[in-house]
Design a protein around this motif. Sequence first.
Motif, mmCIF file in Angstrom:
data_model
loop_
_atom_site.group_PDB
_atom_site.id
_atom_site.type_symbol
_atom_site.label_atom_id
_atom_site.label_comp_id
_atom_site.label_asym_id
_atom_site.label_seq_id
_atom_site.Cartn_x
_atom_site.Cartn_y
_atom_site.Cartn_z
ATOM 1 N N GLN A 46 31.400 41.090 37.886
ATOM 2 C CA GLN A 46 32.180 42.302 37.663
ATOM 3 C C GLN A 46 33.567 41.938 37.129
ATOM 4 O OE1 GLN A 46 32.568 44.512 41.282
ATOM 5 N NE2 GLN A 46 32.609 46.483 40.261
ATOM 6 N N GLU A 47 34.151 40.893 37.719
ATOM 7 C CA GLU A 47 35.463 40.439 37.252
ATOM 8 C C GLU A 47 35.367 39.907 35.830
ATOM 9 O OE1 GLU A 47 36.869 37.695 40.212
ATOM 10 O OE2 GLU A 47 37.054 39.313 41.683
ATOM 11 N N GLU A 49 35.327 42.568 33.450
ATOM 12 C CA GLU A 49 36.549 43.378 33.457
ATOM 13 C C GLU A 49 36.212 44.862 33.493
ATOM 14 O OE1 GLU A 49 37.968 41.883 29.823
ATOM 15 O OE2 GLU A 49 38.825 40.072 30.686
ATOM 16 N N ARG A 62 30.268 40.263 42.428
ATOM 17 C CA ARG A 62 31.719 40.436 42.293
ATOM 18 C C ARG A 62 32.292 39.575 41.162
ATOM 19 N NH1 ARG A 62 33.759 41.098 47.613
ATOM 20 N NH2 ARG A 62 33.268 43.262 47.199
ATOM 21 N N SER A 63 31.825 38.337 41.054
ATOM 22 C CA SER A 63 32.365 37.470 39.992
ATOM 23 C C SER A 63 31.914 37.968 38.616
ATOM 24 C CB SER A 63 31.962 36.014 40.210
ATOM 25 O OG SER A 63 30.555 35.891 40.152
#
Length: 185
Positions: free
Chosen positions: A131-132, A135, A128-129
Amino acid sequence: EWDLARALDNKVLLLYFGSGQCPRCRRFSRLLRDFFLRLTDEFYVERASQLGLVYVSRDETEEQQSAFLRTMPKRWLAVPFGDAFKRELELRFAVTEVPAVVVLKPNGEVIVGNAVEEIQRAGPACFRSWQEAAELGDRNFLLAEDYDNWTGRSLTDRIRCLKYKLDKKKEAKNKERKEEGEESS
């Protein structure tokens, strides 16, 4: 022929430097296989995560590389055995020991230089991190003209440039084009 362009479009890319012969890599490979499947296999998730993986092997022979890959997910890609591109990737990402996992944005920027410990510690949660950081969500909303500019900078182009040593030629051309553009405006 490994079709990088399709496989890696709009994905967080893991470059996995390893060897089927090294005991530490063998242990980690099992973990990485599970990590990858939990993020991409419909047995675990409804929709595969935006995750691609390319195996960059330190195996001694092509047979060893093939035997190793047969035990890993089918979606994994690999740099062809004996391809000089492997050495270029090792140099570019300063990989000195295996196992190593370089995490990249779709445009080739590094998110994590070596994520081995993070994957061991946090498991699929660390995706998840990444992916963030990549962007990924926003990219679907780019306008067509942005997209054209964007694709020119994508990792797949860079990988191909590296592979065919076109980097320098391309830079010169872009500079020419820029200068021409400035003159005509």
